[in-house]
Design a protein around this motif. Structure first.
Motif, PDB file in Angstrom:
ATOM      1  N   ALA A  86       0.868  -1.174  -0.014  1.00 48.99           N
ATOM      2  CA  ALA A  86      -0.027   0.042  -0.104  1.00 48.99           C
ATOM      3  C   ALA A  86       0.829   1.349   0.181  1.00 48.99           C
ATOM      4  N   VAL A  87       1.906   1.260   0.897  1.00 52.15           N
ATOM      5  CA  VAL A  87       2.860   2.360   0.874  1.00 52.15           C
ATOM      6  C   VAL A  87       3.551   2.612  -0.551  1.00 52.15           C
ATOM      7  N   GLU A  88       4.049   1.609  -1.150  1.00 53.80           N
ATOM      8  CA  GLU A  88       4.671   1.689  -2.218  1.00 53.80           C
ATOM      9  C   GLU A  88       3.618   2.219  -3.184  1.00 53.80           C
ATOM     10  N   ASN A  89       2.600   1.874  -3.221  1.00 59.79           N
ATOM     11  CA  ASN A  89       1.516   2.510  -4.388  1.00 59.79           C
ATOM     12  C   ASN A  89       0.599   3.676  -4.000  1.00 59.79           C
ATOM     13  N   ASN A  90       1.154   4.020  -2.835  1.00 64.03           N
ATOM     14  CA  ASN A  90       0.461   5.155  -2.122  1.00 64.03           C
ATOM     15  C   ASN A  90      -1.185   4.997  -2.099  1.00 64.03           C
ATOM     16  N   LEU A  91      -1.596   3.874  -1.604  1.00 66.26           N
ATOM     17  CA  LEU A  91      -2.892   3.271  -1.402  1.00 66.26           C
ATOM     18  C   LEU A  91      -3.406   3.588   0.163  1.00 66.26           C
ATOM     19  N   PRO A  92      -4.556   4.189   0.545  1.00 63.24           N
ATOM     20  CA  PRO A  92      -5.145   4.152   1.564  1.00 63.24           C
ATOM     21  C   PRO A  92      -5.440   2.594   1.994  1.00 63.24           C
ATOM     22  N   ILE A  93      -5.425   2.180   3.134  1.00 67.80           N
ATOM     23  CA  ILE A  93      -5.905   0.780   3.552  1.00 67.80           C
ATOM     24  C   ILE A  93      -7.248   0.990   4.247  1.00 67.80           C
ATOM     25  N   VAL A  94      -8.092   0.161   3.686  1.00 66.15           N
ATOM     26  CA  VAL A  94      -9.289   0.028   4.551  1.00 66.15           C
ATOM     27  C   VAL A  94      -9.452  -1.464   4.931  1.00 66.15           C
ATOM     28  N   HIS A  95      -9.710  -1.343   6.276  1.00 67.26           N
ATOM     29  CA  HIS A  95      -9.648  -2.800   6.783  1.00 67.26           C
ATOM     30  C   HIS A  95     -11.000  -3.097   7.658  1.00 67.26           C
ATOM     31  N   THR A  96     -11.675  -4.142   7.069  1.00 71.18           N
ATOM     32  CA  THR A  96     -13.181  -4.203   7.693  1.00 71.18           C
ATOM     33  C   THR A  96     -13.511  -5.330   8.515  1.00 71.18           C
ATOM     34  N   GLY A  97     -12.616  -5.377   9.654  1.00 68.59           N
ATOM     35  CA  GLY A  97     -12.878  -5.862  10.865  1.00 68.59           C
ATOM     36  C   GLY A  97     -11.935  -7.125  11.432  1.00 68.59           C
ATOM     37  N   ASP A  98     -11.990  -7.482  12.454  1.00 70.88           N
ATOM     38  CA  ASP A  98     -11.081  -8.780  13.079  1.00 70.88           C
ATOM     39  C   ASP A  98      -9.787  -8.270  12.950  1.00 70.88           C
ATOM     40  N   MET A  99      -9.236  -7.295  12.954  1.00 69.08           N
ATOM     41  CA  MET A  99      -7.613  -7.006  13.145  1.00 69.08           C
ATOM     42  C   MET A  99      -7.164  -8.002  14.186  1.00 69.08           C
ATOM     43  N   MET A 100      -7.898  -8.055  15.263  1.00 66.99           N
ATOM     44  CA  MET A 100      -7.429  -8.925  16.442  1.00 66.99           C
ATOM     45  C   MET A 100      -8.292 -10.160  16.476  1.00 66.99           C
ATOM     46  N   ASP A 101      -7.772 -11.433  16.839  1.00 66.81           N
ATOM     47  CA  ASP A 101      -8.462 -12.471  17.256  1.00 66.81           C
ATOM     48  C   ASP A 101      -9.245 -12.448  18.519  1.00 66.81           C
ATOM     49  N   PHE A 102      -8.643 -11.985  19.418  1.00 69.46           N
ATOM     50  CA  PHE A 102      -9.228 -11.757  20.745  1.00 69.46           C
ATOM     51  C   PHE A 102      -8.479 -10.391  21.391  1.00 69.46           C
ATOM     52  N   VAL A 103      -8.936 -10.025  22.417  1.00 69.03           N
ATOM     53  CA  VAL A 103      -8.477  -8.963  23.043  1.00 69.03           C
ATOM     54  C   VAL A 103      -7.389  -9.485  24.151  1.00 69.03           C
ATOM     55  N   SER A 104      -6.204  -8.991  24.131  1.00 65.45           N
ATOM     56  CA  SER A 104      -5.225  -9.224  25.090  1.00 65.45           C
ATOM     57  C   SER A 104      -4.329  -7.928  24.863  1.00 65.45           C
ATOM     58  N   GLN A 105      -3.516  -7.918  25.969  1.00 67.81           N
ATOM     59  CA  GLN A 105      -2.677  -6.722  25.790  1.00 67.81           C
ATOM     60  C   GLN A 105      -1.637  -6.678  24.770  1.00 67.81           C
ATOM     61  N   ALA A 106      -1.001  -7.925  24.526  1.00 71.12           N
ATOM     62  CA  ALA A 106      -0.096  -8.227  23.609  1.00 71.12           C
ATOM     63  C   ALA A 106      -0.817  -7.755  21.857  1.00 71.12           C
ATOM     64  N   ASN A 107      -2.140  -8.140  21.818  1.00 79.80           N
ATOM     65  CA  ASN A 107      -2.795  -8.015  20.527  1.00 79.80           C
ATOM     66  C   ASN A 107      -3.131  -6.476  20.562  1.00 79.80           C
ATOM     67  N   LEU A 108      -3.517  -5.877  21.428  1.00 83.95           N
ATOM     68  CA  LEU A 108      -3.707  -4.416  21.596  1.00 83.95           C
ATOM     69  C   LEU A 108      -2.592  -3.775  21.206  1.00 83.95           C
ATOM     70  N   ASP A 109      -1.282  -3.913  21.597  1.00 87.13           N
ATOM     71  CA  ASP A 109      -0.071  -3.464  21.323  1.00 87.13           C
ATOM     72  C   ASP A 109       0.088  -3.818  19.974  1.00 87.13           C
ATOM     73  N   ALA A 110      -0.134  -5.003  19.279  1.00 88.40           N
ATOM     74  CA  ALA A 110       0.301  -5.179  17.830  1.00 88.40           C
ATOM     75  C   ALA A 110      -0.788  -4.337  17.073  1.00 88.40           C
ATOM     76  N   ALA A 111      -1.892  -4.039  17.361  1.00 90.30           N
ATOM     77  CA  ALA A 111      -2.980  -3.337  16.682  1.00 90.30           C
ATOM     78  C   ALA A 111      -2.297  -2.119  16.425  1.00 90.30           C
ATOM     79  N   LYS A 112      -1.824  -1.582  17.567  1.00 95.95           N
ATOM     80  CA  LYS A 112      -1.459   0.018  17.506  1.00 95.95           C
ATOM     81  C   LYS A 112      -0.249   0.008  16.706  1.00 95.95           C
ATOM     82  N   ARG A 113       0.688  -0.966  16.865  1.00 94.66           N
ATOM     83  CA  ARG A 113       1.860  -0.948  16.003  1.00 94.66           C
ATOM     84  C   ARG A 113       1.433  -1.280  14.514  1.00 94.66           C
ATOM     85  N   VAL A 114       0.740  -2.075  13.979  1.00 90.81           N
ATOM     86  CA  VAL A 114       0.067  -2.142  12.707  1.00 90.81           C
ATOM     87  C   VAL A 114      -0.463  -0.606  12.126  1.00 90.81           C
ATOM     88  N   PHE A 115      -1.047  -0.179  12.968  1.00 88.68           N
ATOM     89  CA  PHE A 115      -1.950   1.181  12.466  1.00 88.68           C
ATOM     90  C   PHE A 115      -0.977   2.395  12.589  1.00 88.68           C
TER      91      PHE A 115
END
Length: 315
Positions: A86-115
């Motif tokens: 997406a960055v190489e092609n200058n594309l906004p990314i639309v994500h339609t749900g389930d970034m995380m499989d379940f709520v955990s501190q590690a997954n919340l941190d990973a989501a922040k890292r991704v975004f």
């Protein structure tokens, strides 16, 4: 490199392969006509299912992460490859749900890292609020247990959000428990009143007949996985003499049929909106496209943890 890809619907499509740091992803390219002066593209992904847990989480979550990782693999390198494309092609990314499989501190941190890198607009998914995956009835009270933490990790409002890109209004809504509220309807209606072409983003597909029948067949009548499924459709499917009596529509029989007046009102209203140009969603972990209304097709994208995505060009 162009390669063939399986579609649940009878749609002929090609996908472009892209490799980043040894990870190969498959990106289906589609066009949606909205009448913009300057064509542009976005990258649509869904169902990433981050599966992390560590010492900050319960032992039960750590075991859950290990078990779920066997199914979901490690999706973060795939997300990184998608984001790099997406960055190489200058594309906004639309994500339609389930970034995380379940709520955990590690997954919340990973989501922040991704975004933290790339240009994101997101809709939330049912797993984004799941505490232990299928352990309890999921409703408003259940979601409230984790909502604030999840909202803090995500880049836009999760109930209703809007982002205008090159004159097209991308409107994201939370429909993760198979309903839309009257308040959400009014918020979405205000977005339509802006007079722009609208692309609706959500996690769970809205009822369309072919996709529903395909899902019921594969689920042996147990579940439709669609919002506003007419009760009669389920009754008719149950009455099919080829279906065993034991295979009944269960697991969310109320929430997935049109027994929510507010949801049905929203569904009927949405079908009549000429500004609606597309619905993009996930949840099914498979590609499917089917006409939703006279002006809009609903596009369901394959699971991102499999490396699937759509590059959608708006023309």
């Amino acid at each position: 490199t162009l390669v063939a890809i399986f579609f649940a619907a009878s749609v002929s499509a090609q996908t472009q392969s892209y490799t980043h740091e040894g990870v190969t992803i498959k990106i289906q390219k589609i066009e949606i006509e909205v009448g913009v002066e300057k064509p542009f593209s976005v990258l649509h992904i869904s169902d990433s299912h981050l599966v992390y847990a560590d010492h900050r989480d319960t032992e039960r979550k750590i075991k859950l992460a290990a078990r779920r990782a066997k199914k979901m693999r490690n999706p973060e390198p795939i997300i990184t490859a998608q984001r790099n494309y997406a960055v190489e092609n200058n594309l906004p990314i639309v994500h339609t749900g389930d970034m995380m499989d379940f709520v955990s501190q590690a997954n919340l941190d990973a989501a922040k890292r991704v975004f933290s890198k790339g240009d994101w607009i997101v809709a939330t998914g049912n797993h984004d609020f799941s505490l232990y995956v299928g352990e309890a009835k999921e409703d408003d009270a259940y979601r409230a247990q984790s909502y604030d933490k999840v909202q803090a990790a995500f880049p836009n409002d999760l109930t209703v959000a809007s982002r205008i890109i090159n004159g097209v209004n991308f409107v994201a809504i939370d429909n993760v428990y198979y309903y839309v509220t009257a308040e959400q309807h009014q918020a979405v209606k205000r977005e339509f009143e802006k007079g722009l072409p609208v692309v609706l983003m959500c996690h769970i597909p809205f009822y369309t007949p072919e996709h529903c029948l395909d899902t019921l067949k594969r689920q042996k009548g147990r579940i439709s996985y669609m919002v506003a499924t007419p009760a009669q459709v389920i009754t008719d499917y149950r009455s099919n003499p080829d279906n065993p009596v034991s295979e009944t529509y269960r697991n969310k029989p109320v929430s997935q049929t049109s027994e929510s007046p507010a949801t049905q009102e929203f569904y009927d209203w949405l079908k009549e909106q000429p500004q609606l140009k597309a619905i993009i969603c996930g949840h099914m972990h498979e590609f499917f496209e089917e006409r939703f209304s006279p002006t809009a097709v609903q596009y369901t994208v394959g699971a991102n943890y499999f490396g699937f995505a759509q590059e959608i060009e708006f023309i």
